[in-house]
Scaffold this motif. Structure first.
Motif, PDB file in Angstrom:
ATOM      1  N   UNK A   1       0.828  -1.200   0.000  1.00 37.21           N
ATOM      2  CA  UNK A   1       0.000   0.000   0.000  1.00 37.21           C
ATOM      3  C   UNK A   1       0.862   1.250   0.000  1.00 37.21           C
ATOM      4  N   UNK A   2       0.328   2.320  -0.598  1.00 36.04           N
ATOM      5  CA  UNK A   2       0.973   3.620  -0.491  1.00 36.04           C
ATOM      6  C   UNK A   2       0.736   4.188   0.909  1.00 36.04           C
ATOM      7  N   UNK A   3       1.472   5.249   1.245  1.00 32.65           N
ATOM      8  CA  UNK A   3       1.386   5.818   2.588  1.00 32.65           C
ATOM      9  C   UNK A   3      -0.031   6.277   2.917  1.00 32.65           C
ATOM     10  N   UNK A   4      -0.684   6.970   1.963  1.00 38.55           N
ATOM     11  CA  UNK A   4      -2.042   7.447   2.225  1.00 38.55           C
ATOM     12  C   UNK A   4      -3.024   6.284   2.320  1.00 38.55           C
ATOM     13  N   UNK A   5      -2.809   5.235   1.501  1.00 42.50           N
ATOM     14  CA  UNK A   5      -3.672   4.057   1.557  1.00 42.50           C
ATOM     15  C   UNK A   5      -3.483   3.306   2.867  1.00 42.50           C
ATOM     16  N   UNK A   6      -2.239   3.266   3.352  1.00 41.87           N
ATOM     17  CA  UNK A   6      -1.966   2.601   4.621  1.00 41.87           C
ATOM     18  C   UNK A   6      -2.660   3.329   5.768  1.00 41.87           C
ATOM     19  N   UNK A   7      -2.641   4.647   5.746  1.00 44.87           N
ATOM     20  CA  UNK A   7      -3.310   5.435   6.780  1.00 44.87           C
ATOM     21  C   UNK A   7      -4.813   5.186   6.746  1.00 44.87           C
ATOM     22  N   UNK A   8      -5.389   5.154   5.565  1.00 45.51           N
ATOM     23  CA  UNK A   8      -6.829   4.924   5.429  1.00 45.51           C
ATOM     24  C   UNK A   8      -7.184   3.500   5.854  1.00 45.51           C
ATOM     25  N   UNK A   9      -6.303   2.539   5.544  1.00 50.14           N
ATOM     26  CA  UNK A   9      -6.569   1.148   5.912  1.00 50.14           C
ATOM     27  C   UNK A   9      -6.590   0.964   7.419  1.00 50.14           C
ATOM     28  N   UNK A  10      -5.709   1.691   8.130  1.00 46.66           N
ATOM     29  CA  UNK A  10      -5.689   1.600   9.599  1.00 46.66           C
ATOM     30  C   UNK A  10      -7.030   2.038  10.167  1.00 46.66           C
ATOM     31  N   UNK A  11      -7.541   3.166   9.688  1.00 47.98           N
ATOM     32  CA  UNK A  11      -8.837   3.642  10.168  1.00 47.98           C
ATOM     33  C   UNK A  11      -9.967   2.684   9.787  1.00 47.98           C
TER      34      UNK A  11
END
Length: 248
Positions: free
Chosen positions: A106-116
């Motif tokens: 995942x990209x950084x922004x996708x990783x952040x969204x996935x955590x939420x």
């Protein structure tokens, strides 16, 4: 930059993650198995009018007696209930292992969204399970456990049917409460809009009543409405979530 893994190396990583998840479930399940008295004091609490839900409702005193009809039934129910408890307790670690497996892609922004997204999914599943334990299941047990067509016909409820109903309804309510998370994901992908959900609200109400009828084994209107109301509120919340997702 991390080295790329081959397909078989990815499978090895996934296998290791699955093994660790299975070990966590078994370990927590063993702990729950050993704490038998504490586990079943929670599981069997809705059988008595002393349960918090009945006390708040001001329900009349009652006590449902369960019976066992099989030689190995109580032991197998003990094992199954302990494993389910182990799964619930280990679920944060399971989600962590799954996220750790997919996050490198995942990209950084996708990783952040996935955590939420994963965190919200876990919280909503727990909320659904608690709503079932404190609201839906106690009302179901009280209605079915005390209902009699005649005073001459006594209810003889089996432990197997009680546990099956509790675990089944907990799982279904947990899944149903994922509705806002699923809608948020679909809205993020552009597959769902708040206008579409608002336009088909009446159709959704019919679907909610059908789902509530499937979840609750009772036929009384009160229990059906008790189950339908939180699902409908989840639908309305989902509309607002999709609207905010579109704006963002």
């Amino acid at each position: 930059m991390s080295e790329r893994l081959t397909f078989w190396e990815h499978l090895d990583v996934l296998r290791s993650s699955l093994i660790r998840m299975a070990v966590a479930i078994v370990l927590f399940g063993v702990v729950a198995f050993v704490l038998k008295d504490e586990l079943f004091s929670v599981v069997l609490a809705p059988c008595s009018s002393d349960f918090a839900t009945y006390w708040l409702m001001g329900a009349e005193a009652f006590n449902i007696h369960l019976m066992n009809t099989g030689l190995t039934e109580q032991f197998m129910i003990h094992v199954r209930t302990a494993l389910y408890a182990g799964l619930l307790v280990a679920s944060p670690y399971i989600l962590y292992e799954l996220f750790r497996f997919v996050s490198p892609g995942l990209y950084a922004n996708e990783r952040h969204y996935a955590v939420w997204l994963v965190s919200a999914a876990y919280v909503m599943f727990v909320v659904g399970t608690l709503v079932n334990y404190y609201v839906v299941f106690p009302l179901t047990v009280r209605f079915l456990g005390t209902y009699q067509v005649s005073p001459d016909v006594a209810n003889m409820l089996t432990l197997q049917s009680y546990i099956d109903t509790l675990l089944g309804m907990s799982l279904m309510l947990g899944v149903v409460f994922e509705l806002p998370v699923v809608c948020a994901l679909m809205g993020r992908m552009g597959l769902l809009t708040d206008g579409f959900m608002a336009e088909y609200r009446r159709h959704a109400v019919v679907g909610i009543l059908i789902v509530a009828a499937i979840i609750t084994p009772t036929t009384d209107v009160f229990t059906l409405l008790v189950v339908s109301l939180p699902i409908y509120l989840l639908y309305e919340v989902s509309i607002q979530i999709v609207r905010m997702t579109k704006r963002n």
